[in-house]
Enzyme design. Structure first.
Site, PDB file in Angstrom:
ATOM      1  N   THR A 199      35.489  -9.574  13.955  1.00 18.94           N
ATOM      2  CA  THR A 199      35.241  -8.845  12.705  1.00 18.94           C
ATOM      3  C   THR A 199      36.141  -9.377  11.602  1.00 18.94           C
ATOM      4  OG1 THR A 199      34.594  -6.854  13.870  1.00 18.94           O
ATOM      5  CG2 THR A 199      35.538  -6.521  11.712  1.00 18.94           C
ATOM      6  N   GLY A 242      35.034  -1.609  19.263  1.00 19.84           N
ATOM      7  CA  GLY A 242      34.780  -0.506  18.342  1.00 19.84           C
ATOM      8  C   GLY A 242      34.700   0.864  18.984  1.00 19.84           C
ATOM      9  N   THR A 273      39.776  -3.988  13.732  1.00 18.92           N
ATOM     10  CA  THR A 273      39.018  -4.946  14.546  1.00 18.92           C
ATOM     11  C   THR A 273      39.354  -4.732  16.011  1.00 18.92           C
ATOM     12  OG1 THR A 273      38.789  -7.278  15.167  1.00 18.92           O
ATOM     13  CG2 THR A 273      40.823  -6.669  14.059  1.00 18.92           C
ATOM     14  N   GLY A 274      38.385  -4.948  16.863  1.00 23.76           N
ATOM     15  CA  GLY A 274      38.604  -4.760  18.299  1.00 23.76           C
ATOM     16  C   GLY A 274      37.377  -4.117  18.899  1.00 23.76           C
ATOM     17  N   ARG A 331      23.102  -0.962  18.994  1.00 29.78           N
ATOM     18  CA  ARG A 331      24.508  -0.557  19.156  1.00 29.78           C
ATOM     19  C   ARG A 331      25.254  -0.695  17.819  1.00 29.78           C
ATOM     20  NH1 ARG A 331      29.729  -2.988  18.137  1.00 29.78           N
ATOM     21  NH2 ARG A 331      31.249  -2.007  19.493  1.00 29.78           N
ATOM     22  N   VAL A 332      25.977   0.351  17.447  1.00 24.41           N
ATOM     23  CA  VAL A 332      26.768   0.326  16.223  1.00 24.41           C
ATOM     24  C   VAL A 332      28.212   0.610  16.608  1.00 24.41           C
ATOM     25  CG1 VAL A 332      27.189   1.482  14.013  1.00 24.41           C
ATOM     26  CG2 VAL A 332      24.838   1.040  14.766  1.00 24.41           C
ATOM     27  N   GLY A 333      29.133  -0.212  16.126  1.00 25.20           N
ATOM     28  CA  GLY A 333      30.545  -0.044  16.445  1.00 25.20           C
ATOM     29  C   GLY A 333      31.288   0.745  15.376  1.00 25.20           C
ATOM     30  N   ASP A 334      32.582   0.524  15.310  1.00 26.34           N
ATOM     31  CA  ASP A 334      33.436   1.267  14.373  1.00 26.34           C
ATOM     32  C   ASP A 334      33.329   0.767  12.941  1.00 26.34           C
ATOM     33  OD1 ASP A 334      34.626  -1.173  15.317  1.00 26.34           O
ATOM     34  OD2 ASP A 334      36.503  -0.556  14.356  1.00 26.34           O
TER      35      ASP A 334
HETATM   36  N1  ASP Z   1      35.079  -3.716  15.951  1.00 22.20           N
HETATM   37  C1  ASP Z   1      33.911  -4.532  16.084  1.00 22.20           C
HETATM   38  C2  ASP Z   1      32.848  -3.754  16.813  1.00 22.20           C
HETATM   39  O1  ASP Z   1      33.161  -3.083  17.769  1.00 22.20           O
HETATM   40  C3  ASP Z   1      34.138  -5.795  16.806  1.00 22.20           C
HETATM   41  C4  ASP Z   1      35.210  -6.670  16.254  1.00 22.20           C
HETATM   42  O2  ASP Z   1      36.249  -6.195  15.788  1.00 22.20           O
HETATM   43  O3  ASP Z   1      35.013  -7.876  16.287  1.00 22.20           O
HETATM   44  O4  ASP Z   1      31.701  -3.873  16.459  1.00 22.20           O
END
Ligand code: ASP
Length: 284
Positions: A154, A207, A204-205, A182-185
């Protein structure tokens, strides 16, 4: 007295020690200098984070915008968000297909609608109606940047401007091979992106963990309710993510011009600068 400003950028917390990130660091250094110059000449935090995020998306060096990878069905679905700390105006898109800059579409949602988050076909219809630049051919446009650990590529930007205003922006292709839909943070205001009158944060990480600790907003809440410093609050939030079994990091700036970038992973591509003389581009 020259104005106080601060800027932080990230290109994801999935960096691995076995790999060099020279191209990413060189690009981030140039971008950091560009953003710093904008803030020094009085450009708003909101415009600076939007521009920085847009450039990071277009670079193809991170798992966002051009660098995004397809989901399990072979389709690129992108998430992005932006938040203006002074007004708490926010905009976001989730599972957006076919547009060059998801963060610009998120800014459009913030400025052109009465909503905060548009998802899927509705987000695409909005972006089309507003004339945002489209991806002609997803097969040739996307380059699926290989960042290191799965996902965690991210991008994000947070800034304090010379008028004491804060803003944050985050954009992602999400996790490689994620389930369709799928939707992350990243597009969840409070989880992957937050700005108010105290702090601006971009995460980032993985999510799912950042959503479960409401990571980005919790940094500001800890400052407000627990009297923690930006550094303490940000480290505590990343500790929460780690305790749940997740990994990742965040970048944060506060209204005093402090900057911090804790991570619980091998590395996080990042660039930090401030009017106090900070200028740092690092991955590990
Ligand atoms: N946080 C992002 C997600 O979970 C992934 C990322 O940080 O690369 O979609």
């Amino acid at each position: 007295m020259s104005p106080t400003w601060a800027l932080a950028l990230h290109g994801g917390a999935g960096a691995i020690a076995e790999r060099a990130y020279k191209a990413e660091e060189e690009h981030m250094a140039a971008l950091l200098d560009q953003g710093a110059a904008m803030l020094a000449r009085g450009v708003s935090a909101l415009d600076v984070v939007t521009e920085m995020a847009c450039e990071l998306e277009a670079s193809g060096l991170h798992v966002a915008g051009k660098g995004a990878a397809p989901n399990a069905a072979g389709v690129v679905e992108l998430d992005a968000s932006v938040m203006d700390g002074a007004t708490r105006a926010a905009g976001a898109v989730a599972a957006l297909q076919g547009f060059i800059s998801p963060v610009r579409v998120a800014r459009g949602v913030m400025e052109k609608t009465s909503h905060v988050l548009l998802a899927g076909p509705g987000a695409c219809a909005f972006a089309r109606d507003q004339g945002f630049d489209r991806v002609d051919d997803p097969k040739t446009y996307y380059v699926a940047a290989e960042s290191g650990l799965p996902g965690a590529g991210t991008i994000g930007a947070v800034a304090l401007d010379a008028n004491g205003k804060l803003a944050a922006a985050t954009s992602t292709g999400g996790l490689h091979g994620k389930m369709p839909g799928r939707v992350g943070d990243t597009p969840i205001i409070g989880a992957g992106c937050w700005a108010d009158e105290r702090a601006a944060v971009s995460c980032t990480g993985i999510g799912e963990y950042f959503m479960r600790v409401n990571a980005a907003a919790d940094v500001s809440a800890r400052i407000a309710y627990a009297g923690q410093s930006l550094e303490q609050a940000s480290a505590a939030v990343i500790d929460d993510v780690r305790r749940l079994g997740g990994y990742g990091g965040l970048i944060a700036v506060d209204v005093k011009g402090n900057v911090t970038a804790p991570f619980a992973s091998q590395g996080m591509k990042r660039g930090l600068a401030s009017s106090a003389g900070l200028r740092e581009v690092k991955t590990f």
